[in-house]
Motif scaffolding. Structure first.
Motif, PDB file in Angstrom:
ATOM      1  N   TRP A 120       0.870  -1.184   0.000  1.00  0.00           N
ATOM      2  CA  TRP A 120       0.000   0.000   0.000  1.00  0.00           C
ATOM      3  C   TRP A 120       0.902   1.227   0.000  1.00  0.00           C
ATOM      4  O   TRP A 120       1.747   1.381   0.883  1.00  0.00           O
ATOM      5  CB  TRP A 120      -0.920   0.016   1.222  1.00  0.00           C
ATOM      6  N   ILE A 121       0.746   2.091  -0.988  1.00  0.00           N
ATOM      7  CA  ILE A 121       1.574   3.279  -1.121  1.00  0.00           C
ATOM      8  C   ILE A 121       1.078   4.350  -0.155  1.00  0.00           C
ATOM      9  O   ILE A 121      -0.085   4.752  -0.209  1.00  0.00           O
ATOM     10  CB  ILE A 121       1.540   3.820  -2.566  1.00  0.00           C
ATOM     11  N   SER A 122       1.980   4.805   0.726  1.00  0.00           N
ATOM     12  CA  SER A 122       1.604   5.800   1.743  1.00  0.00           C
ATOM     13  C   SER A 122       2.270   7.129   1.420  1.00  0.00           C
ATOM     14  O   SER A 122       3.422   7.364   1.792  1.00  0.00           O
ATOM     15  CB  SER A 122       2.041   5.328   3.146  1.00  0.00           C
ATOM     16  N   SER A 123       1.585   7.987   0.708  1.00  0.00           N
ATOM     17  CA  SER A 123       2.129   9.305   0.379  1.00  0.00           C
ATOM     18  C   SER A 123       2.116  10.182   1.626  1.00  0.00           C
ATOM     19  O   SER A 123       1.061  10.436   2.209  1.00  0.00           O
ATOM     20  CB  SER A 123       1.293   9.960  -0.730  1.00  0.00           C
ATOM     21  N   LYS A 124       3.289  10.645   2.021  1.00  0.00           N
ATOM     22  CA  LYS A 124       3.425  11.341   3.304  1.00  0.00           C
ATOM     23  C   LYS A 124       2.602  12.626   3.344  1.00  0.00           C
ATOM     24  O   LYS A 124       2.638  13.435   2.406  1.00  0.00           O
ATOM     25  CB  LYS A 124       4.897  11.655   3.561  1.00  0.00           C
ATOM     26  N   TYR A 125       1.852  12.785   4.435  1.00  0.00           N
ATOM     27  CA  TYR A 125       1.034  13.970   4.727  1.00  0.00           C
ATOM     28  C   TYR A 125      -0.145  14.148   3.755  1.00  0.00           C
ATOM     29  O   TYR A 125      -0.753  15.213   3.710  1.00  0.00           O
ATOM     30  CB  TYR A 125       1.872  15.251   4.729  1.00  0.00           C
ATOM     31  N   LYS A 126      -0.483  13.102   3.010  1.00  0.00           N
ATOM     32  CA  LYS A 126      -1.548  13.260   2.021  1.00  0.00           C
ATOM     33  C   LYS A 126      -2.702  12.292   2.207  1.00  0.00           C
ATOM     34  O   LYS A 126      -3.768  12.487   1.624  1.00  0.00           O
ATOM     35  CB  LYS A 126      -0.971  13.121   0.607  1.00  0.00           C
ATOM     36  N   GLY A 127      -2.495  11.251   3.002  1.00  0.00           N
ATOM     37  CA  GLY A 127      -3.548  10.270   3.196  1.00  0.00           C
ATOM     38  C   GLY A 127      -3.829  10.015   4.656  1.00  0.00           C
ATOM     39  O   GLY A 127      -3.292  10.688   5.554  1.00  0.00           O
ATOM     40  N   VAL A 206      -6.437  10.799   0.341  1.00  0.00           N
ATOM     41  CA  VAL A 206      -7.175  12.049   0.554  1.00  0.00           C
ATOM     42  C   VAL A 206      -6.701  13.162  -0.379  1.00  0.00           C
ATOM     43  O   VAL A 206      -7.451  13.629  -1.228  1.00  0.00           O
ATOM     44  CB  VAL A 206      -7.069  12.504   2.024  1.00  0.00           C
ATOM     45  N   ASN A 207      -5.447  13.596  -0.228  1.00  0.00           N
ATOM     46  CA  ASN A 207      -4.960  14.761  -0.980  1.00  0.00           C
ATOM     47  C   ASN A 207      -3.849  14.427  -1.978  1.00  0.00           C
ATOM     48  O   ASN A 207      -3.068  15.303  -2.361  1.00  0.00           O
ATOM     49  CB  ASN A 207      -4.484  15.847  -0.015  1.00  0.00           C
ATOM     50  N   GLN A 208      -3.777  13.193  -2.431  1.00  0.00           N
ATOM     51  CA  GLN A 208      -2.757  12.806  -3.396  1.00  0.00           C
ATOM     52  C   GLN A 208      -3.006  13.457  -4.763  1.00  0.00           C
ATOM     53  O   GLN A 208      -4.146  13.655  -5.176  1.00  0.00           O
ATOM     54  CB  GLN A 208      -2.712  11.287  -3.584  1.00  0.00           C
ATOM     55  N   ASP A 209      -1.886  13.761  -5.448  1.00  0.00           N
ATOM     56  CA  ASP A 209      -1.917  14.177  -6.837  1.00  0.00           C
ATOM     57  C   ASP A 209      -1.534  12.980  -7.705  1.00  0.00           C
ATOM     58  O   ASP A 209      -1.062  11.956  -7.200  1.00  0.00           O
ATOM     59  CB  ASP A 209      -0.941  15.333  -7.067  1.00  0.00           C
ATOM     60  N   VAL A 210      -1.704  13.102  -9.017  1.00  0.00           N
ATOM     61  CA  VAL A 210      -1.416  11.989  -9.921  1.00  0.00           C
ATOM     62  C   VAL A 210       0.007  11.485  -9.742  1.00  0.00           C
ATOM     63  O   VAL A 210       0.264  10.271  -9.724  1.00  0.00           O
ATOM     64  CB  VAL A 210      -1.656  12.414 -11.387  1.00  0.00           C
ATOM     65  N   GLN A 211       0.954  12.413  -9.576  1.00  0.00           N
ATOM     66  CA  GLN A 211       2.360  12.023  -9.477  1.00  0.00           C
ATOM     67  C   GLN A 211       2.680  11.270  -8.187  1.00  0.00           C
ATOM     68  O   GLN A 211       3.768  10.691  -8.057  1.00  0.00           O
ATOM     69  CB  GLN A 211       3.286  13.231  -9.624  1.00  0.00           C
TER      70      GLN A 211
END
Length: 317
Positions: A120-127, A206-211
């Motif tokens: 599971w990809i955990s994008s920091k401060y975005k999910g 929550v706040n991820q962008d495409v990149q």
């Protein structure tokens, strides 16, 4: 020792000098200075002048000081553990015997896992990436319903934040506009046919962008921000999720009832032709007709019905 939550609440309400803070907590000015610098490193904007310190803006982080004062629950999250980084919130939840209702949150997981060992990809401060420890002491035949209860509770919460097509993908994912938005990993401990412990891992984009999504998943994963075109308060969403999960969980323990019919009507690919995969092989196919009373999937194929208890659901090509 300075109580961080108390200090933050004080500095949100008024300006305090270093001397006042030191006296309030029975510590030194040096300790106060160190604590102020720590709060700044966490993202708090602190006005600093000759008269003292005052917090003028809080970070969008589910820090204990931001969550605990506004937590509207009876027991869920009262023991709240926050990490900037951890291997996995589920792994940490299994590392010791935490109290019932413990919530473990991480901004980033180095070994975040979904179902069947998938990463599971955990994008920091975005999910929102967290695990809940529960001790239901309930008969084991209720286990399949728990796989639906938590996604359903989060589904109902997120419905108030999105205007687009949110669906429940059996058995435990949420899809927004046909792309994966949230995943759930539920692990159980069973003794003498009693579920003694549940560890519920939840990941929400929550706040991820495409990149923020790797190339191999950016066509199948999404976030609230991508679909709604705006950023969201993770704190607001998180607090509502915890409150609603507790309400639904306690009601289920009391009444042993889950609204299967409402879950059913919000299923992804309802009445469409689907396949069930196990270990990469198709084990069943048919029209997704709905759910049985225990939460298992009902497929219709050539006029006969088949009950599916486990497997990966996919839209049939």
């Amino acid at each position: 020792m300075i109580d961080e939550v108390k200090l933050i609440n004080l500095l949100k309400s008024k300006k305090m000098s270093g001397e006042e803070i030191a006296k309030q907590f029975g510590t030194s000015r040096v300790a106060v200075w160190k604590k102020i610098n720590k709060l700044k490193s966490l993202g708090y904007e602190i006005l600093t002048d000759k008269d003292g310190y005052q917090i003028i803006k809080s970070p969008d982080k589910p820090l204990p000081a931001e969550i605990l004062p506004d937590l509207n629950t009876k027991f869920l999250g009262k023991n709240y553990i926050y990490f900037e980084e951890v291997n996995s919130t589920n792994l940490y939840a299994k590392s010791k015997d935490f109290p019932d209702g413990t919530v473990i949150f991480a901004e980033y997981q180095t070994q975040g896992k979904g179902r069947k060992g998938r990463s599971w990809i955990s994008s920091k401060y975005k999910g929102l990436y967290f695990s809940i420890v529960l001790k239901p002491d309930i008969e084991v035949f209720n286990l399949s319903k728990f796989s639906l209860l938590f996604p359903y509770s989060v589904f109902k919460t997120l419905k108030s934040f999105t205007t687009t097509d949110l669906k429940i993908k059996w058995p435990n994912d949420l899809y927004l506009n046909s792309k994966k938005l949230a995943g759930f990993l539920i692990e159980s401990s069973i003794e003498n046919n009693i579920i003694t412990k549940l560890i519920v891992g939840i990941g929400i984009n929550v706040n991820q962008d495409v990149q923020d999504f790797p190339d191999d998943i950016n066509q199948v994963a999404t976030s609230l921000k991508l679909e709604e075109g705006k950023e969201f308060s993770r704190k607001e969403i998180f607090l509502k999720i915890l409150s609603n999960i507790e309400k639904d969980y306690l009601n289920f323990l009391k009444d042993k009832y889950l609204d299967i019919k409402d879950i059913e009507k919000n299923l992804l690919w309802l009445w469409e032709n689907v396949s069930i995969y196990e270990d990469g092989k198709v084990v069943a196919s048919g029209i997704l007709k709905g759910l049985s009373s225990d939460g298992s999937l009902i497929l219709s194929h050539n006029g006969t019905e088949e009950i599916i208890y486990v497997g990966d659901l996919s839209l049939r090509g």
